[in-house]
Enzyme design. Structure first.
Site, PDB file in Angstrom:
ATOM      1  CG  ASN A  47     -71.177   5.549  38.610  1.00 52.36           C
ATOM      2  OD1 ASN A  47     -71.166   5.051  39.731  1.00 52.36           O
ATOM      3  ND2 ASN A  47     -72.257   5.581  37.857  1.00 52.36           N
TER       4      ASN A  47
ATOM      5  CE  LYS B 295     -72.126   2.010  34.514  1.00 53.02           C
ATOM      6  NZ  LYS B 295     -73.404   2.466  34.922  1.00 53.02           N
TER       7      LYS B 295
ATOM      8  NE  ARG C 212     -74.851   7.647  40.464  1.00 52.26           N
ATOM      9  CZ  ARG C 212     -75.690   6.955  39.740  1.00 52.26           C
ATOM     10  NH1 ARG C 212     -75.311   6.436  38.603  1.00 52.26           N
ATOM     11  NH2 ARG C 212     -76.937   6.791  40.139  1.00 52.26           N
TER      12      ARG C 212
ATOM     13  CG  HIS D 258     -82.644   7.067  40.129  1.00 53.26           C
ATOM     14  ND1 HIS D 258     -83.774   6.296  40.242  1.00 53.26           N
ATOM     15  CD2 HIS D 258     -81.644   6.224  39.783  1.00 53.26           C
ATOM     16  CE1 HIS D 258     -83.471   5.036  39.974  1.00 53.26           C
ATOM     17  NE2 HIS D 258     -82.177   4.969  39.696  1.00 53.26           N
TER      18      HIS D 258
ATOM     19  CG  LEU E 213     -90.058   5.067  34.079  1.00 54.74           C
ATOM     20  CD1 LEU E 213     -91.260   4.851  33.174  1.00 54.74           C
ATOM     21  CD2 LEU E 213     -90.429   4.829  35.543  1.00 54.74           C
TER      22      LEU E 213
ATOM     23  CG  ASN F  74     -82.137  -3.178  36.319  1.00 54.99           C
ATOM     24  OD1 ASN F  74     -83.142  -3.896  36.279  1.00 54.99           O
ATOM     25  ND2 ASN F  74     -81.031  -3.535  36.931  1.00 54.99           N
TER      26      ASN F  74
ATOM     27  NE  ARG G  34     -82.648  -1.873  43.545  1.00 57.32           N
ATOM     28  CZ  ARG G  34     -82.202  -0.780  42.956  1.00 57.32           C
ATOM     29  NH1 ARG G  34     -82.990   0.277  42.823  1.00 57.32           N
ATOM     30  NH2 ARG G  34     -80.976  -0.712  42.501  1.00 57.32           N
TER      31      ARG G  34
ATOM     32  NE  ARG H  88     -83.260  -4.247  26.296  1.00 53.49           N
ATOM     33  CZ  ARG H  88     -82.063  -3.684  26.459  1.00 53.49           C
ATOM     34  NH1 ARG H  88     -81.490  -3.070  25.460  1.00 53.49           N
ATOM     35  NH2 ARG H  88     -81.441  -3.738  27.622  1.00 53.49           N
TER      36      ARG H  88
ATOM     37  N   GLY I 175     -87.809   4.521  29.987  1.00 47.89           N
ATOM     38  CA  GLY I 175     -88.441   5.808  29.672  1.00 47.89           C
ATOM     39  C   GLY I 175     -87.991   6.380  28.336  1.00 47.89           C
TER      40      GLY I 175
ATOM     41  CD  GLU J 172     -77.922   9.190  36.544  1.00 52.69           C
ATOM     42  OE1 GLU J 172     -77.792   8.336  35.641  1.00 52.69           O
ATOM     43  OE2 GLU J 172     -78.308   8.906  37.683  1.00 52.69           O
TER      44      GLU J 172
END
Ligand code: AMP
Length: 400
Positions: free
Chosen positions: A7, A14, A91, A180, A209, A211, A241, A285, A333, A384
Site C-alpha cells: 500500500n 505499508k 492497493r 474505502h 469511521l 481518520n 476533511r 482521543r 468504529g 483491507e
C-alpha cells in the site's frame, strides 16, 4: 502461496506478507519518509519485536529494496528468496469506472489506471510507482490491483449522478465513485457470515469511521450508496476533511481569504473536519479528552461528527426501505465505545438499540446490539490487506 500486499502512499509504504494456505500473517511493516531525510523502515516478523532501520530511500524503488531485504535477510526474515512470493497485491485508490473488482495488472490495465490519475492526483501516482518498482525488482511475479472504488461500482445512477450538467459526467467523469470499498465489502461479508444470513438477503449499513470516514448502504449483496463522492472529501465530517457543505462556501471563502484553487483544496482537505471545528486535533482521543475537560469546541466537534453519521444512517434506511444490520469499523468504529453509543442513541424508532455492556469492547468481532434490538449492530475490525491478498491469490492461482 505467499502473497505480498503493498500500500504505497506518496512518501510512505505499508506492506504485509501472508501465507494463503491458512491466511496467516507472517510479517508486516512500514516505510516512512520516502524521498526525504530520515527515511526509515519498521519491520515486524509476527511474534517478534519490531526492527527499525534508517537508510536513504530517495524513491519507492529503494524502499521496496529495503522491504525485500527485511523479508529475506536477518533474524526477522520470513522467506529465503523473493521467488517464494507468488504474487503482489497492490492497493490502488482509483479505478474510475474501469473495474468493479480486483484485476491482474497487465500493461493494458495499468494504462487504464494511469488515465485515472486526474481523478486521484495524490494517490494513484504513488500507488502506480509502487507497482513499477515491484515489477523492476521482482520481474516475472504477477501483480494484482485492489481498488478503493471497485465495490461501489454497483451503485445505481440515481446514487452516483450529481446535479450538475450531465455532459460533465461524460466529459470529465464527474460522478460519485466512493472509497474505502475494500473495507465496506469485507465487513459486510463478515457480518453476513457471523449472522449466518446470505448477504444478498440483507440490508446493511457499514460505518467505516477512521481518520477518513464513510458510510455505505448495501442491499441485495451490492453497494447501493456511499457517502464519499467524486473524491474522499464528500460525506461525513472527518479528521481534517470538511465533508458535505454548501458548495458556495468554497468560492465565498476563496474570495474572502484570497485563496486560489489549491489553497481552497488544502483548506477543505487538511484544515477542516473535526480539527477545524475543535482547533484541538484531528484525533478523537485528543478531542474527547479536551471535551471532557470542558473544551466547548471539542464537544461541538464530537456532536457534529455524531450528527452527520446519524443523518447518513437515517437517509440510508430511507433509501433501502429499512436496515437489518449496522456495522462499525476502523479506528473510531472499532475503538470508541462512547462514539458508537452516541451514534446509536435515540434510534429506537428505527429499531436500533445498543446493549451498553456488549458495547464495552474494543477491536473484537462481536454483536453489540441489545437482544431485543430489531437491527443487529456489530463491531467488526476491518482488514483491507486480507481482502487484497485473497483477491490476488484467487486471480493468480489459476494463471499457470
Ligand atoms: P484509522 O484511520 O482507521 O486508522 O483511524 C484513526 C483514528 O481512529 C484516529 O485518528 C482516532 O481519531 C481514532 N481512534 C483510534 N483509537 C481510538 C480510541 N481508542 N478512541 C477514540 N478514537 C480512536
Amino acid at each position: 502461496m505467499k502473497i505480498l500486499v503493498i500500500n504505497c502512499g506518496s512518501s510512505s509504504l505499508k506492506y504485509q506478507v501472508l501465507d494463503m494456505t491458512d491466511e496467516t500473517l507472517l510479517a508486516k511493516g512500514l516505510v516512512e519518509r520516502i524521498g526525504m531525510d530520515g527515511s526509515v523502515i519498521t519491520h515486524e516478523k509476527i511474534g517478534m519485536d519490531k526492527v527499525k532501520k534508517e537508510a536513504p530511500m530517495p524513491t519507492h524503488k529503494e524502499a521496496i529494496g529495503f522491504v525485500i531485504e527485511a523479508l529475506t535477510k536477518g533474524d526477522a526474515a520470513v522467506i529465503k528468496d523473493m521467488k517464494e512470493i507468488g504474487a503482489v497485491g497492490h492497493r490502488v485508490a482509483h479505478a474510475g469506472e474501469y473495474f468493479s473488482e480486483s484485476v491482474l495488472l497487465t500493461p493494458e490495465n495499468i494504462k487504464k489506471l494511469e488515465s485515472c490519475i486526474e481523478l486521484a492526483p495524490l494517490h494513484n501516482p504513488a500507488n502506480l510507482t509502487g507497482v513499477s518498482a515491484c515489477q523492476e525488482l521482482m520481474p516475472g511475479t504477477p501483480m494484482v490491483g485492489g481498488f478503493d472504488t471497485a465495490f461501489h461500482q454497483t451503485m445505481p445512477a440515481e446514487s452516483f449522478i450529481y446535479g450538475v450538467p450531465y455532459e460533465y459526467y461524460k466529459k470529465y467523469g464527474i460522478r460519485k465513485y466512493g472509497f474505502h470499498g475494500t473495507s465496506h465489502k469485507f465487513v459486510a461479508e463478515r457480518a453476513a457470515d457471523i449472522l449466518g444470513t446470505p448477504m444478498k438477503d440483507m440490508k446493511i449499513i457499514t460505518c467505516h469511521l477512521g481518520n477518513g470516514a464513510s458510510v455505505s448502504a448495501i442491499k441485495d449483496g451490492k453497494c447501493y450508496d456511499t457517502s464519499m463522492g467524486f473524491t474522499p472529501l464528500e460525506g461525513l465530517v472527518m479528521g481534517t476533511r470538511s465533508g458535505n457543505m454548501d458548495p458556495a462556501i468554497v468560492t465565498f471563502l476563496q474570495e474572502k481569504e484570497n485563496l486560489d484553487a489549491a489553497g481552497a483544496n488544502t483548506l477543505m482537505n487538511k484544515k477542516s473536519g473535526v480539527l477545524g471545528i475543535s482547533g484541538v486535533s484531528s484525533d478523537f482521543r485528543d478531542i474527547e479528552a479536551a471535551a471532557e475537560e470542558g473544551n466547548e469546541r471539542a464537544k461541538l466537534a464530537v456532536d457534529v461528527f455524531v450528527h452527520r453519521v446519524k443523518a447518513y444512517i437515517g437517509s440510508y434506511v430511507a433509501e433501502m426501505n429499512g436496515v437489518d444490520t449496522i456495522v462499525f469499523t476502523a479506528g473510531i468504529g472499532e475503538n470508541d465505545k462512547n462514539m458508537r453509543a452516541m451514534i446509536c442513541k435515540d434510534m429506537e424508532n428505527l429499531g436500533i438499540k445498543l446493549d451498553a455492556a456488549k458495547n464495552d469492547v474494543r477491536g473484537k468481532e462481536t454483536v453489540i446490539s441489545a437482544d431485543d434490538s430489531k437491527v443487529k449492530v456489530l463491531l467488526i475490525p476491518t482488514n483491507e490487506e486480507l481482502v487484497i491478498a485473497r483477491d490476488t491469490y484467487n486471480i493468480v492461482k489459476n494463471l499457470k
